[in-house]
Design a protein around this motif. Structure first.
Motif, short mmCIF file in Angstrom:
data_model
loop_
_atom_site.label_atom_id
_atom_site.label_comp_id
_atom_site.label_asym_id
_atom_site.label_seq_id
_atom_site.Cartn_x
_atom_site.Cartn_y
_atom_site.Cartn_z
N ALA A 277 -24.12 47.74 -30.12
CA ALA A 277 -25.58 47.00 -30.10
C ALA A 277 -26.90 46.41 -30.13
O ALA A 277 -27.97 47.21 -30.09
N HIS A 278 -26.27 45.77 -29.22
CA HIS A 278 -27.13 44.56 -28.46
C HIS A 278 -27.63 44.94 -26.54
O HIS A 278 -28.25 44.37 -26.22
N ARG A 279 -27.37 46.82 -26.17
CA ARG A 279 -27.07 47.37 -25.41
C ARG A 279 -28.31 47.54 -24.16
O ARG A 279 -29.10 46.64 -23.33
N ASP A 280 -29.19 47.87 -25.37
CA ASP A 280 -30.86 48.62 -24.63
C ASP A 280 -31.72 46.66 -24.66
O ASP A 280 -32.21 46.92 -23.43
N HIS A 281 -31.15 45.47 -25.47
CA HIS A 281 -32.37 44.41 -25.17
C HIS A 281 -31.46 43.45 -23.81
O HIS A 281 -32.03 43.24 -22.97
N LEU A 282 -30.55 44.12 -23.83
CA LEU A 282 -29.39 43.46 -22.47
C LEU A 282 -30.31 43.79 -21.09
O LEU A 282 -30.62 43.00 -20.27
N ARG A 283 -30.21 44.73 -21.40
CA ARG A 283 -30.47 45.72 -19.84
C ARG A 283 -32.25 45.74 -20.10
O ARG A 283 -32.85 45.26 -18.83
N ALA A 284 -33.44 45.69 -20.74
CA ALA A 284 -34.27 45.97 -21.18
C ALA A 284 -34.80 43.72 -20.10
O ALA A 284 -34.83 43.37 -19.17
N VAL A 285 -33.13 42.93 -20.51
CA VAL A 285 -33.39 41.38 -20.53
C VAL A 285 -33.47 41.58 -18.59
O VAL A 285 -34.14 40.77 -17.48
N ALA A 286 -32.43 42.18 -18.37
CA ALA A 286 -31.99 42.41 -16.77
C ALA A 286 -33.24 42.49 -15.65
O ALA A 286 -33.14 42.56 -14.76
N PHE A 287 -33.35 44.03 -16.50
CA PHE A 287 -34.48 44.51 -15.82
C PHE A 287 -35.82 44.10 -15.48
O PHE A 287 -36.30 43.42 -14.39
N ARG A 288 -35.78 42.66 -16.72
CA ARG A 288 -37.55 42.15 -15.75
C ARG A 288 -36.76 41.23 -14.96
O ARG A 288 -37.62 40.11 -14.16
#
Length: 293
Positions: A17-28
């Motif tokens: 449920a939080h993967r997209d958010h975590l991936r966005a944070v990690a990418f930034r």
């Protein structure tokens, strides 16, 4: 067996449920889709090994975990002098936007490739503070423990990064930064007001922490070249140039014990910002390195 399978399935669903958010944070944080995926996978492994049943804000908990992983990767990368930016990544490949057109548009506007280039020039601590606060709305009291600093110190890191991002330029060479800082310090020490004014950006912003204000600095924020020049004219007699979290700055360290640190933002050969840090805990958390000969 069924109960065990159900528990594992629920764990997977909670994380996904939080993967997209975590991936966005990690990418930034990292500027690399491959490293971002690795960081999220590491976060999953830590999550799977931890009892999070009592964690009320799982999104916040996972954001902290992936941020710590990214910070370690950034620090390791810096020591290896690696460049990890995906220069050919199209904006349509931005992670975290999902299928929401509005979210995708906001992401493309605010954190496009040009911004990523500037982010890649920031020090690890500045980058983390800016990304978490300005791009993802994480409050400074949650950012501070990740960096092992006070909320005020985290706020100043984000402020320095924000000025760099707004300028739209990567950080200049630290030796060039140092030449500007040296000119500032020399003019300040010798009371050369016009020379001091010449090295300041007309819209310079000086931000002082609460400890600096308590010891007599004229306010939390001072704006404008003439006001700043008047403030420093004839001052800084014992200040020496140092690297502050990887960028040129200065410190006053009587007896070798840092009592005040000035972190400079230099843009186009001018001092555009100064953060004054007098809080002992915040100073202790700074990475202060003397310039070589």
């Amino acid at each position: 067996m069924s109960d065990e399978f159900d528990d594992e399935y629920r764990q997977v669903r909670r994380f996904e449920a939080h993967r997209d958010h975590l991936r966005a944070v990690a990418f930034r944080m990292l500027g690399s889709t491959g490293e971002a995926d690795d960081a999220v996978q590491e976060a999953w492994m830590r999550f799977a090994r931890t009892d999070t049943a009592d964690v009320e804000n799982l999104r916040g908990w996972l954001t902290t975990v992936v941020s710590r992983i990214c910070l370690n990767l950034l620090r390791s990368r810096r020591t290896r002098r690696e460049e990890a930016l995906d220069a050919d990544l199209p904006l349509s490949a931005e992670p975290g936007a999902g299928d929401d057109p509005e979210a995708a548009a906001v992401m493309a506007d605010s954190v496009g490739l040009a911004l990523q280039v500037v982010l890649d020039s920031l020090g690890p601590a500045e980058r983390l503070a800016f990304v978490l606060h300005d791009l993802f709305g994480v409050p400074f009291d949650r950012i501070a423990p990740i960096l092992d600093r006070t909320p005020e110190a985290a706020r100043q890191l984000a402020s320095r990064a924000r000025r760099r991002v707004r300028s739209g330029r990567p950080a200049p060479d630290v030796r060039r930064q140092k030449s500007v800082v040296d000119a500032f310090l020399a003019a300040a020490r010798e009371g050369r007001f016009e020379d001091l004014l010449a090295v300041l950006d007309p819209d310079i912003v000086v931000v002082a922490d609460a400890a600096a204000v308590a010891t007599g600095f004229s306010g939390r924020e001072v704006i404008g070249a003439e006001t700043v020049a008047a403030l420093f004219n004839g001052q800084a007699r014992q200040a020496v140039a140092v690297l502050v979290d990887g960028t040129a700055g200065a410190m006053w360290a009587p007896g070798g014990d840092p009592r005040s640190v000035l972190a400079f933002t230099v843009i186009d050969g001018k001092v555009a910002g100064i953060d004054i840090v007098n809080d002992p805990e915040a100073i202790a958390a700074l990475d202060l390195v003397a310039f070589g000969d």
